[in-house]
Scaffold this motif. Structure first.
Motif, PDB file in Angstrom:
ATOM      1  N   ASN A 343      26.107   4.621 -41.448  1.00  0.00           N
ATOM      2  CA  ASN A 343      26.429   3.739 -42.460  1.00  0.00           C
ATOM      3  C   ASN A 343      26.764   5.245 -43.103  1.00  0.00           C
ATOM      4  O   ASN A 343      26.095   5.027 -44.037  1.00  0.00           O
ATOM      5  CB  ASN A 343      25.050   3.273 -42.537  1.00  0.00           C
ATOM      6  CG  ASN A 343      25.566   1.853 -44.442  1.00  0.00           C
ATOM      7  OD1 ASN A 343      25.990   2.424 -45.522  1.00  0.00           O
ATOM      8  ND2 ASN A 343      25.208   0.657 -44.619  1.00  0.00           N
ATOM      9  N   ARG A 344      27.968   4.578 -44.101  1.00  0.00           N
ATOM     10  CA  ARG A 344      28.617   5.512 -45.030  1.00  0.00           C
ATOM     11  C   ARG A 344      28.090   5.463 -46.011  1.00  0.00           C
ATOM     12  O   ARG A 344      27.661   6.677 -46.881  1.00  0.00           O
ATOM     13  CB  ARG A 344      29.740   5.730 -44.680  1.00  0.00           C
ATOM     14  CG  ARG A 344      30.972   6.838 -45.736  1.00  0.00           C
ATOM     15  CD  ARG A 344      32.353   6.322 -46.780  1.00  0.00           C
ATOM     16  NE  ARG A 344      32.600   7.242 -46.763  1.00  0.00           N
ATOM     17  CZ  ARG A 344      33.139   7.355 -48.353  1.00  0.00           C
ATOM     18  NH1 ARG A 344      32.807   6.638 -48.880  1.00  0.00           N
ATOM     19  NH2 ARG A 344      33.607   8.476 -48.574  1.00  0.00           N
ATOM     20  N   GLY A 345      28.045   4.158 -46.397  1.00  0.00           N
ATOM     21  CA  GLY A 345      26.911   4.504 -47.749  1.00  0.00           C
ATOM     22  C   GLY A 345      25.213   5.233 -47.825  1.00  0.00           C
ATOM     23  O   GLY A 345      25.694   6.073 -48.859  1.00  0.00           O
ATOM     24  N   ARG A 346      24.912   4.797 -46.863  1.00  0.00           N
ATOM     25  CA  ARG A 346      23.619   5.448 -46.587  1.00  0.00           C
ATOM     26  C   ARG A 346      23.520   7.303 -46.495  1.00  0.00           C
ATOM     27  O   ARG A 346      22.656   8.010 -46.295  1.00  0.00           O
ATOM     28  CB  ARG A 346      22.530   4.924 -45.617  1.00  0.00           C
ATOM     29  CG  ARG A 346      21.508   5.564 -45.038  1.00  0.00           C
ATOM     30  CD  ARG A 346      20.328   4.786 -44.254  1.00  0.00           C
ATOM     31  NE  ARG A 346      19.549   5.677 -43.531  1.00  0.00           N
ATOM     32  CZ  ARG A 346      18.617   5.710 -44.242  1.00  0.00           C
ATOM     33  NH1 ARG A 346      18.343   5.793 -46.082  1.00  0.00           N
ATOM     34  NH2 ARG A 346      17.279   6.011 -44.198  1.00  0.00           N
ATOM     35  N   GLY A 347      24.479   7.404 -45.296  1.00  0.00           N
ATOM     36  CA  GLY A 347      24.707   8.573 -45.482  1.00  0.00           C
ATOM     37  C   GLY A 347      25.380   9.861 -46.287  1.00  0.00           C
ATOM     38  O   GLY A 347      24.430  11.129 -46.656  1.00  0.00           O
ATOM     39  N   LEU A 348      25.872   9.096 -47.364  1.00  0.00           N
ATOM     40  CA  LEU A 348      26.115   9.832 -48.952  1.00  0.00           C
ATOM     41  C   LEU A 348      25.072  10.418 -49.165  1.00  0.00           C
ATOM     42  O   LEU A 348      24.705  10.503 -50.168  1.00  0.00           O
ATOM     43  CB  LEU A 348      27.519   9.369 -49.497  1.00  0.00           C
ATOM     44  CG  LEU A 348      28.716   9.467 -48.515  1.00  0.00           C
ATOM     45  CD1 LEU A 348      29.533   8.087 -49.329  1.00  0.00           C
ATOM     46  CD2 LEU A 348      29.422  11.257 -48.739  1.00  0.00           C
ATOM     47  N   ASP A 349      24.069   8.671 -49.292  1.00  0.00           N
ATOM     48  CA  ASP A 349      23.412   8.802 -50.454  1.00  0.00           C
ATOM     49  C   ASP A 349      21.848   9.670 -50.209  1.00  0.00           C
ATOM     50  O   ASP A 349      21.220  10.551 -50.767  1.00  0.00           O
ATOM     51  CB  ASP A 349      22.268   7.199 -50.361  1.00  0.00           C
ATOM     52  CG  ASP A 349      21.496   7.136 -50.933  1.00  0.00           C
ATOM     53  OD1 ASP A 349      22.143   6.308 -52.652  1.00  0.00           O
ATOM     54  OD2 ASP A 349      20.251   7.225 -51.364  1.00  0.00           O
ATOM     55  N   MET A 350      22.272  10.142 -48.758  1.00  0.00           N
ATOM     56  CA  MET A 350      20.937  10.878 -47.866  1.00  0.00           C
ATOM     57  C   MET A 350      21.211  12.880 -48.878  1.00  0.00           C
ATOM     58  O   MET A 350      20.604  13.205 -48.641  1.00  0.00           O
ATOM     59  CB  MET A 350      20.191  10.526 -46.346  1.00  0.00           C
ATOM     60  CG  MET A 350      19.853   9.481 -45.957  1.00  0.00           C
ATOM     61  SD  MET A 350      18.254   9.520 -46.401  1.00  0.00           S
ATOM     62  CE  MET A 350      17.704  10.884 -45.772  1.00  0.00           C
ATOM     63  N   GLY A 351      23.272  12.471 -47.808  1.00  0.00           N
ATOM     64  CA  GLY A 351      23.103  13.419 -48.180  1.00  0.00           C
ATOM     65  C   GLY A 351      22.604  13.964 -50.041  1.00  0.00           C
ATOM     66  O   GLY A 351      22.928  15.765 -49.847  1.00  0.00           O
ATOM     67  N   ALA A 352      22.988  13.168 -51.286  1.00  0.00           N
ATOM     68  CA  ALA A 352      23.119  13.138 -52.306  1.00  0.00           C
ATOM     69  C   ALA A 352      20.945  13.602 -52.799  1.00  0.00           C
ATOM     70  O   ALA A 352      20.694  15.198 -53.268  1.00  0.00           O
ATOM     71  CB  ALA A 352      23.026  12.491 -53.075  1.00  0.00           C
ATOM     72  N   ASP A 448      25.149   1.030 -52.918  1.00  0.00           N
ATOM     73  CA  ASP A 448      24.252  -0.226 -52.670  1.00  0.00           C
ATOM     74  C   ASP A 448      24.079  -0.132 -50.368  1.00  0.00           C
ATOM     75  O   ASP A 448      24.967  -0.504 -49.937  1.00  0.00           O
ATOM     76  CB  ASP A 448      25.100  -1.209 -52.222  1.00  0.00           C
ATOM     77  CG  ASP A 448      24.367  -2.884 -52.382  1.00  0.00           C
ATOM     78  OD1 ASP A 448      23.386  -3.019 -52.016  1.00  0.00           O
ATOM     79  OD2 ASP A 448      24.879  -3.988 -52.869  1.00  0.00           O
ATOM     80  N   LEU A 449      22.999  -0.131 -50.332  1.00  0.00           N
ATOM     81  CA  LEU A 449      22.231   0.045 -49.539  1.00  0.00           C
ATOM     82  C   LEU A 449      22.894  -1.290 -47.931  1.00  0.00           C
ATOM     83  O   LEU A 449      22.229  -1.013 -46.710  1.00  0.00           O
ATOM     84  CB  LEU A 449      20.897   1.068 -48.893  1.00  0.00           C
ATOM     85  CG  LEU A 449      21.202   2.604 -49.823  1.00  0.00           C
ATOM     86  CD1 LEU A 449      19.715   3.332 -49.925  1.00  0.00           C
ATOM     87  CD2 LEU A 449      22.079   3.189 -49.194  1.00  0.00           C
ATOM     88  N   GLU A 450      22.560  -2.481 -48.626  1.00  0.00           N
ATOM     89  CA  GLU A 450      22.964  -3.662 -48.116  1.00  0.00           C
ATOM     90  C   GLU A 450      23.620  -3.643 -47.760  1.00  0.00           C
ATOM     91  O   GLU A 450      24.334  -4.214 -46.261  1.00  0.00           O
ATOM     92  CB  GLU A 450      22.522  -4.858 -49.124  1.00  0.00           C
ATOM     93  CG  GLU A 450      20.941  -4.504 -49.768  1.00  0.00           C
ATOM     94  CD  GLU A 450      19.872  -4.580 -48.688  1.00  0.00           C
ATOM     95  OE1 GLU A 450      19.995  -5.453 -47.351  1.00  0.00           O
ATOM     96  OE2 GLU A 450      18.998  -3.711 -48.917  1.00  0.00           O
ATOM     97  N   VAL A 451      25.234  -3.049 -48.088  1.00  0.00           N
ATOM     98  CA  VAL A 451      26.770  -3.474 -47.030  1.00  0.00           C
ATOM     99  C   VAL A 451      26.607  -2.784 -46.276  1.00  0.00           C
ATOM    100  O   VAL A 451      26.210  -1.637 -45.787  1.00  0.00           O
ATOM    101  CB  VAL A 451      27.486  -2.398 -48.274  1.00  0.00           C
ATOM    102  CG1 VAL A 451      28.708  -1.991 -47.272  1.00  0.00           C
ATOM    103  CG2 VAL A 451      27.303  -3.273 -49.312  1.00  0.00           C
ATOM    104  N   LYS A 452      26.549  -2.984 -44.991  1.00  0.00           N
ATOM    105  CA  LYS A 452      26.768  -2.539 -43.631  1.00  0.00           C
ATOM    106  C   LYS A 452      27.892  -2.457 -43.339  1.00  0.00           C
ATOM    107  O   LYS A 452      29.218  -2.928 -43.376  1.00  0.00           O
ATOM    108  CB  LYS A 452      25.847  -3.329 -42.487  1.00  0.00           C
ATOM    109  CG  LYS A 452      24.698  -3.456 -43.150  1.00  0.00           C
ATOM    110  CD  LYS A 452      23.148  -2.665 -42.872  1.00  0.00           C
ATOM    111  CE  LYS A 452      21.772  -2.820 -43.452  1.00  0.00           C
ATOM    112  NZ  LYS A 452      21.151  -1.624 -43.861  1.00  0.00           N
ATOM    113  N   GLY A 453      28.249  -1.815 -41.915  1.00  0.00           N
ATOM    114  CA  GLY A 453      29.579  -1.743 -41.409  1.00  0.00           C
ATOM    115  C   GLY A 453      30.821  -0.592 -42.294  1.00  0.00           C
ATOM    116  O   GLY A 453      30.418  -0.311 -42.906  1.00  0.00           O
ATOM    117  N   TRP A 454      31.454  -1.112 -42.094  1.00  0.00           N
ATOM    118  CA  TRP A 454      33.088  -0.842 -42.320  1.00  0.00           C
ATOM    119  C   TRP A 454      33.449  -1.214 -43.724  1.00  0.00           C
ATOM    120  O   TRP A 454      33.250  -2.173 -43.823  1.00  0.00           O
ATOM    121  CB  TRP A 454      34.075  -0.604 -41.646  1.00  0.00           C
ATOM    122  CG  TRP A 454      35.328   0.075 -42.502  1.00  0.00           C
ATOM    123  CD1 TRP A 454      36.247   1.085 -41.636  1.00  0.00           C
ATOM    124  CD2 TRP A 454      36.778  -0.834 -43.246  1.00  0.00           C
ATOM    125  NE1 TRP A 454      37.328   1.566 -41.956  1.00  0.00           N
ATOM    126  CE2 TRP A 454      37.335   0.452 -43.061  1.00  0.00           C
ATOM    127  CE3 TRP A 454      36.855  -1.896 -43.952  1.00  0.00           C
ATOM    128  CZ2 TRP A 454      38.238   0.449 -44.053  1.00  0.00           C
ATOM    129  CZ3 TRP A 454      37.728  -1.697 -44.863  1.00  0.00           C
ATOM    130  CH2 TRP A 454      38.625  -0.304 -45.037  1.00  0.00           C
TER     131      TRP A 454
END
Length: 541
Positions: A343-352, A448-454
């Motif tokens: 999940n790209r959004g979660r990955g960037l959020d975790m990195g931040a 928005d971590l509710e967004v899944k997939g691409w």
């Protein structure tokens, strides 16, 4: 209204008649006073009374002279009073006529000739206040922002290409060339001749101050708000220096006006480059080659955060990072492992959130992105905590197998990095690449971590900034490329996500002309066969 005008004109005529009669009366009094005396008792020379002689006549002349001077002074005073009354009546008449004249376009201006210089300056400054120059504006959607176009001293990088313009071109039109030259020179004038508002030390003499020239211009951005004016952001830098000079100019449909002039020191500005990843180890190896050349050998002010999803390929990623660290002595990186679906959004959020050293500038990046050292400086210059976030427009490269179909193999990646219509396009519908400070990212709530997939998570974050008070800097930059890779649109995607994925896949494949050649390939081949047949069928000699 016509009856009222006739009354005013009648009053004016009677006023002039009265003034003429008064002036005639004053003139008559003057002539009577100046007439010679005919007193019969006066003594004549050589007759009786001659003893009075010379003294008598001198006294008489002096008396007459004083009388004439007094009358002349009185007449001058009366004439001045008449002139003043005439001017006052003329002003009143003009005022009445102006009240009868309708205002042009409903504006309270009396016309260009009647405006004073102070009124003009006040109007021009109000244009700056209304424009989005110093503060951001709340916008309704991602399409509401007015993007910048970037330029150097030789080229312009533009978004709106149509079918005739190119993503990178020299300004062909003379007015555009003259405009950019004027802006660069105006910025140099601001830097080399600072005023008190620029915060320069008064003790620094001209001999001690470092002068800048056209060769020190690095890059600039401009955009036009059609009802206000054109904004210019200019950056200058000495070849051997680390400080940039930043000048903001604004053309409020009139002369250029300096907004600010400041020195920007980015020598100690660290960028935390955050890359989410799942599999694709070959692409990561290529990414690290670019990272080694640009970040480790050239820039030397970066931290790398890799957020990896899953276990498959994790050991290879660790091996690549260890290899780079051993060869270059680079240890400013963090590997975050998440055993879950990508999940790209979660990955960037975790990195931040993995950064624990306070404030830092972040660059959200993808493994398929190629960037230059100049782009990293653009990232620093266009991001400011609490004020600005940077959303550069990436130049996305087409499928090299189609672009270079006439060659046996495509050229190396470094040779594919050109801004041409058949090699790629400005990805103006993508908002995934961004530079922003950690506090600004957390203040708006992150992804928005509710967004899944691409897809979709980057647009949500972009809209959050547009709805806030930060200024969004949106411009194509020449040092940021998205390398082509094959896309797979999964069946698990929602209909909206699947549509976006297919659209992106089609846009990334090839240019309009190359896609046309593929569509009409059979027709083209049939035409070539007919031409070859006709050539072979023609009799020789």
């Amino acid at each position: 209204m016509p009856r009222r005008g006739l009354v005013i004109q009648a009053r004016t005529r009677w006023l002039f008649v009265g003034l003429a009669l008064l002036f005639s009366l004053v003139l008559l009094m003057y002539l009577l006073e100046c007439a010679p005396q005919t007193d019969g008792n006066g003594s004549l020379p050589g007759v009786v009374g001659e003893s009075m002689g010379k003294e008598y006549y001198q006294a008489l002349l002096q008396e007459q002279e004083e009388h004439y001077q007094s009358r002349a002074t009185s007449l001058k005073r009366q004439i001045a009073q008449l002139k003043q009354e005439l001017q006052e009546m003329s002003d009143k008449l003009k005022s009445l006529q102006e009240k009868k004249t309708p205002k042009v376009n409903g504006m309270n201006y009396q016309g260009t000739k009647e405006q004073t210089s102070n009124d003009l300056l006040e109007f021009l400054h109000s244009q700056i206040d209304k424009a989005e120059v110093s503060t951001g504006a709340k916008l309704p959607s991602e399409y509401g922002v007015i993007p910048f176009e970037s330029f150097t001293s030789m080229k312009v990088f533009q978004l709106e290409m149509g079918l005739t313009r190119h993503p990178e071109e020299k300004p062909v039109r003379k007015d555009k060339r003259d405009e950019l030259v004027e802006v660069i020179e105006a910025g140099l004038e601001v830097i080399n001749n600072p005023d008190e508002e620029d915060g320069q030390d008064e003790d620094d003499g001209v001999g001690d101050r470092q002068l800048y020239s056209e060769n020190d211009f690095v890059e600039g951005y401009y955009r036009t708000e059609r009802d206000k004016g054109t904004q210019y952001e200019l950056f200058y830098k000495k070849m051997d220096g680390m400080e940039y000079r930043h000048v903001t100019l604004f053309r409020p449909f009139g002369p250029l006006m300096k907004v600010k002039s400041e020195t920007v020191d980015i020598s100690r500005s660290i960028i935390n480059i955050i890359v989410p990843l799942a599999g694709r180890t070959e692409a990561f190896a290529q990414f690290m080659q670019n990272f080694r050349d640009v970040c480790i050998h050239q820039d030397k002010r970066v931290h790398l955060t890799v957020v990896y999803f899953g276990q498959d390929g994790l050991s290879e990623v660790k091996s690549i990072l260890d290899s780079v660290a051993g060869e270059t002595d680079f240890h400013n990186y963090t590997l975050v492992s998440l055993n879950e679906e990508f999940n790209r959004g979660r990955g960037l959020d975790m990195g931040a959130r993995a950064w624990e050293k306070g404030e830092v500038l972040m660059f959200f990046c993808d493994v398929d992105v190629y960037f230059t050292a100049e782009f990293l400086n653009s990232c620093r210059l266009n991001s400011e905590p609490g004020k600005k976030v940077f959303y550069p427009v990436v130049f996305s490269l087409y499928n090299p197998a189609i672009v270079y179909a006439n060659q046996d193999i495509p050229p190396p990646v470094e040779q594919q990095l050109v801004h041409k219509k058949d090699s790629g396009f400005w990805r103006d519908f993508g908002f995934g690449m961004t530079c922003q400070y950690r506090t600004d990212f957390l203040t708006v709530g992150g992804f928005d971590l509710e967004v899944k997939g691409w897809g979709g998570e980057d647009v949500h974050l972009y809209r959050k900034h547009l709805h806030g008070d930060l200024m969004v800097i949106r411009t194509p930059v020449p040092g940021l490329f998205h390398l082509w890779h094959e896309k797979h649109c999964a069946d698990e995607l929602t209909p909206e996500q699947y549509r976006m994925c297919i659209q992106s896949k089609a846009m990334n494949e090839a240019s309009h002309s190359h896609l046309g050649m593929l569509v009409f390939r059979e027709e083209i081949e049939a035409h070539l066969r007919k031409q070859a047949y006709r050539t072979n069928s023609e009799p020789v000699g």
